[in-house]
Scaffold this motif. Structure first.
Motif, PDB file in Angstrom:
ATOM      1  N   TYR A  30      -6.752  -9.952   7.735  1.00 34.87           N
ATOM      2  CA  TYR A  30      -7.098 -11.257   8.286  1.00 34.87           C
ATOM      3  C   TYR A  30      -8.386 -11.765   7.664  1.00 34.87           C
ATOM      4  O   TYR A  30      -9.394 -11.059   7.607  1.00 34.87           O
ATOM      5  CB  TYR A  30      -7.260 -11.174   9.803  1.00 34.87           C
ATOM      6  N   GLN A  31      -8.362 -12.992   7.193  1.00 36.03           N
ATOM      7  CA  GLN A  31      -9.539 -13.665   6.658  1.00 36.03           C
ATOM      8  C   GLN A  31      -9.779 -14.922   7.489  1.00 36.03           C
ATOM      9  O   GLN A  31      -8.923 -15.800   7.538  1.00 36.03           O
ATOM     10  CB  GLN A  31      -9.339 -14.041   5.188  1.00 36.03           C
ATOM     11  N   ALA A  32     -10.956 -14.978   8.123  1.00 42.80           N
ATOM     12  CA  ALA A  32     -11.253 -16.146   8.955  1.00 42.80           C
ATOM     13  C   ALA A  32     -11.342 -17.393   8.081  1.00 42.80           C
ATOM     14  O   ALA A  32     -12.088 -17.411   7.099  1.00 42.80           O
ATOM     15  CB  ALA A  32     -12.580 -15.939   9.702  1.00 42.80           C
ATOM     16  N   PRO A  33     -10.573 -18.428   8.381  1.00 42.25           N
ATOM     17  CA  PRO A  33     -10.646 -19.657   7.586  1.00 42.25           C
ATOM     18  C   PRO A  33     -11.989 -20.352   7.785  1.00 42.25           C
ATOM     19  O   PRO A  33     -12.610 -20.251   8.838  1.00 42.25           O
ATOM     20  CB  PRO A  33      -9.503 -20.507   8.139  1.00 42.25           C
ATOM     21  N   PRO A 124     -10.901 -16.937  14.844  1.00 46.60           N
ATOM     22  CA  PRO A 124     -10.675 -18.339  15.230  1.00 46.60           C
ATOM     23  C   PRO A 124      -9.191 -18.649  15.354  1.00 46.60           C
ATOM     24  O   PRO A 124      -8.357 -18.140  14.592  1.00 46.60           O
ATOM     25  CB  PRO A 124     -11.315 -19.124  14.078  1.00 46.60           C
ATOM     26  N   MET A 125      -8.851 -19.470  16.323  1.00 44.60           N
ATOM     27  CA  MET A 125      -7.479 -19.927  16.541  1.00 44.60           C
ATOM     28  C   MET A 125      -7.484 -21.451  16.606  1.00 44.60           C
ATOM     29  O   MET A 125      -8.086 -22.032  17.516  1.00 44.60           O
ATOM     30  CB  MET A 125      -6.909 -19.364  17.850  1.00 44.60           C
ATOM     31  N   ASP A 126      -6.830 -22.088  15.646  1.00 41.15           N
ATOM     32  CA  ASP A 126      -6.698 -23.538  15.654  1.00 41.15           C
ATOM     33  C   ASP A 126      -5.548 -23.894  16.591  1.00 41.15           C
ATOM     34  O   ASP A 126      -4.375 -23.694  16.262  1.00 41.15           O
ATOM     35  CB  ASP A 126      -6.430 -24.046  14.243  1.00 41.15           C
ATOM     36  N   LEU A 127      -5.885 -24.425  17.762  1.00 43.28           N
ATOM     37  CA  LEU A 127      -4.856 -24.723  18.753  1.00 43.28           C
ATOM     38  C   LEU A 127      -3.989 -25.906  18.358  1.00 43.28           C
ATOM     39  O   LEU A 127      -2.929 -26.120  18.954  1.00 43.28           O
ATOM     40  CB  LEU A 127      -5.502 -24.963  20.119  1.00 43.28           C
ATOM     41  N   ILE A 186      -8.627  -6.319  11.338  1.00 42.74           N
ATOM     42  CA  ILE A 186      -7.604  -7.190  11.909  1.00 42.74           C
ATOM     43  C   ILE A 186      -6.565  -7.491  10.837  1.00 42.74           C
ATOM     44  O   ILE A 186      -6.910  -7.871   9.708  1.00 42.74           O
ATOM     45  CB  ILE A 186      -8.215  -8.491  12.449  1.00 42.74           C
ATOM     46  N   LEU A 187      -5.315  -7.309  11.187  1.00 45.39           N
ATOM     47  CA  LEU A 187      -4.196  -7.596  10.293  1.00 45.39           C
ATOM     48  C   LEU A 187      -3.315  -8.662  10.919  1.00 45.39           C
ATOM     49  O   LEU A 187      -3.203  -8.747  12.148  1.00 45.39           O
ATOM     50  CB  LEU A 187      -3.368  -6.339  10.027  1.00 45.39           C
ATOM     51  N   GLU A 188      -2.696  -9.466  10.074  1.00 47.52           N
ATOM     52  CA  GLU A 188      -1.746 -10.455  10.580  1.00 47.52           C
ATOM     53  C   GLU A 188      -0.441 -10.352   9.803  1.00 47.52           C
ATOM     54  O   GLU A 188      -0.421  -9.944   8.638  1.00 47.52           O
ATOM     55  CB  GLU A 188      -2.312 -11.868  10.491  1.00 47.52           C
ATOM     56  N   LYS A 189       0.630 -10.708  10.479  1.00 45.01           N
ATOM     57  CA  LYS A 189       1.951 -10.614   9.872  1.00 45.01           C
ATOM     58  C   LYS A 189       2.841 -11.718  10.403  1.00 45.01           C
ATOM     59  O   LYS A 189       2.840 -12.016  11.596  1.00 45.01           O
ATOM     60  CB  LYS A 189       2.582  -9.241  10.168  1.00 45.01           C
ATOM     61  N   ASN A 190       3.602 -12.318   9.498  1.00 45.47           N
ATOM     62  CA  ASN A 190       4.624 -13.284   9.879  1.00 45.47           C
ATOM     63  C   ASN A 190       5.953 -12.551  10.019  1.00 45.47           C
ATOM     64  O   ASN A 190       6.506 -12.057   9.030  1.00 45.47           O
ATOM     65  CB  ASN A 190       4.733 -14.382   8.822  1.00 45.47           C
ATOM     66  N   LEU A 191       6.446 -12.457  11.235  1.00 47.24           N
ATOM     67  CA  LEU A 191       7.732 -11.811  11.478  1.00 47.24           C
ATOM     68  C   LEU A 191       8.860 -12.799  11.223  1.00 47.24           C
ATOM     69  O   LEU A 191       8.808 -13.948  11.689  1.00 47.24           O
ATOM     70  CB  LEU A 191       7.817 -11.296  12.913  1.00 47.24           C
ATOM     71  N   GLY A 192       9.866 -12.345  10.490  1.00 50.37           N
ATOM     72  CA  GLY A 192      11.041 -13.169  10.297  1.00 50.37           C
ATOM     73  C   GLY A 192      11.939 -13.133  11.518  1.00 50.37           C
ATOM     74  O   GLY A 192      11.753 -12.317  12.434  1.00 50.37           O
ATOM     75  N   TRP A 243      -1.002 -10.829  15.374  1.00 50.31           N
ATOM     76  CA  TRP A 243      -2.312 -10.305  14.966  1.00 50.31           C
ATOM     77  C   TRP A 243      -2.531  -8.967  15.678  1.00 50.31           C
ATOM     78  O   TRP A 243      -2.348  -8.869  16.900  1.00 50.31           O
ATOM     79  CB  TRP A 243      -3.426 -11.255  15.363  1.00 50.31           C
ATOM     80  N   ILE A 244      -2.916  -7.930  14.922  1.00 49.64           N
ATOM     81  CA  ILE A 244      -3.198  -6.632  15.529  1.00 49.64           C
ATOM     82  C   ILE A 244      -4.574  -6.153  15.095  1.00 49.64           C
ATOM     83  O   ILE A 244      -5.127  -6.597  14.084  1.00 49.64           O
ATOM     84  CB  ILE A 244      -2.116  -5.580  15.180  1.00 49.64           C
TER      85      ILE A 244
END
Length: 273
Positions: A30-33, A124-127, A186-192, A243-244
Motif C-alpha cells: 500500500y502506498q498512500a496517495p 487515507p480513504m477517499d469516500l 499494509i497490503l491491498e488486493k483487488n479481488l475478482g 486491505w490487510i
C-alpha cells in the motif's frame, strides 16, 4: 496473515522468468496517495503523523486521544451525532461514544497533527471513491469535514462469532477524506468476481462493500487446536478491494502479554497461552 483457498504449502525455487511471490499473490504494497494540492500529509515510517492544514471554517472529526498538536485558532468540541447513534456505535461496533471535532474559526489555514492510538500507519480513504467501505472495529481515526457517517450492518452468526470483526460491521459513508489506522505493513488486493482470500481474523483492516465477508475453519481438529492460528480464518469473496495489515493491535497486545507473563515467571520455562 493470508492464504489462497485450496493451496498446499510447499517451498519452491523461483526461476528468473517467474513473478515475485507478492505479485503472484495479487497483492501490492500500500502506498498512500498524495493528491496534488491536498491539505494533508502523512509523515513518518511506522508510528505515523497525519498533518492537516485545516482550511477556514472546516472541521476535522477525530477519535478521542489522537491529537498530537493543534493550533490555538482551532476550537475543540465534543460530538455524539445523536445519543442513539452513539450508543449503537459504542455498544455494538466497538467505537467511541464521543468524538472530538476541531473547527478552524480563523480566516487562514491552521495546523493540526493527529496520530493513531497505537503504533500504526495512517491509511487515507477517499469516500468519494470508497463510500460504504467496511472497516475493522477501532480502525477509524479521523475525517476532514462533517460529511462522514457510520452505518452499522449486521453480519452472519458464524462471521459475527468467529470472524474477528464482531456481529456489527462499520460502514463509512460520505464524501471527502477519512483516515484509518493499521499496524505493520499494509497490503491491498483487488479481488475478482468469486475470487476468495483467506486471512487471519485480525489482519483484515477494510474491504469494499461489494466483498462478501464470512469465515472458514483453519483446518482439521489438530490444526485448529494446536496450529496456533485459531479456529477460523476470515473468508473474503470478491469482487472488490481488500486491505490487510501484518501487525494488528490484537497480535501486538497478545505478544506483549505473553512477554509480561514470562517475566513474571522469572524468564524461565515454556510459555503457556
Amino acid at each position: 496473515c493470508h492464504v489462497a483457498e485450496g493451496r498446499l504449502c510447499k517451498f519452491v525455487h523461483l526461476s528468473d522468468n517467474m513473478a515475485a511471490p507478492l505479485e503472484q499473490a495479487g497483492f501490492v504494497p500500500y502506498q498512500a496517495p498524495v493528491p496534488e494540492g491536498a491539505p494533508w500529509q502523512i509523515v513518518g515510517a511506522d508510528s505515523q503523523v497525519l498533518e492537516i492544514a485545516v482550511p477556514p471554517g472546516t472541521s476535522v472529526i477525530t477519535e478521542p486521544g489522537t491529537m498530537c498538536h493543534v493550533a490555538e485558532g482551532m476550537e475543540p468540541d465534543i460530538e455524539m451525532n445523536g445519543c442513539g447513534d452513539a450508543c449503537k456505535r459504542s455498544c455494538c461496533a466497538g467505537e467511541s461514544f464521543f468524538r472530538l471535532s476541531y473547527t478552524n474559526s480563523s480566516d487562514r489555514p491552521q495546523p493540526l497533527g493527529l496520530t493513531p492510538n497505537f503504533p500504526a500507519k495512517v491509511v487515507p480513504m477517499d469516500l468519494n471513491v470508497h463510500s460504504g467501505v467496511r472497516i475493522k472495529s477501532g480502525a477509524f481515526m479521523c475525517a476532514i469535514g462533517r460529511d462522514v457517517k457510520f452505518v452499522l450492518t449486521m453480519t452472519s452468526c458464524s462471521a459475527g462469532c468467529c470472524g474477528g470483526m464482531g456481529f456489527i460491521l462499520n460502514e463509512l459513508h460520505g464524501s471527502g477524506m477519512a483516515f484509518i489506522n493499521a499496524g505493520g505493513t499494509i497490503l491491498e488486493k483487488n479481488l475478482g468476481p468469486g475470487e476468495v482470500l483467506l486471512a487471519d481474523t485480525h489482519s483484515v483492516v477494510a474491504f469494499e462493500k461489494t466483498v462478501h465477508y464470512d469465515v472458514q475453519r483453519t483446518g482439521g481438529l489438530c490444526v485448529m487446536c494446536c496450529g496456533g492460528e485459531g479456529l477460523f480464518n476470515t473468508k473474503l469473496t470478491g469482487p472488490g478491494k481488500v486491505w490487510i495489515q501484518s501487525m494488528s493491535f490484537e497480535k501486538f497486545a497478545a505478544e506483549m502479554a505473553r512477554q509480561v507473563r514470562r517475566e513474571l515467571r522469572g524468564g524461565t520455562g515454556a510459555d503457556i497461552v
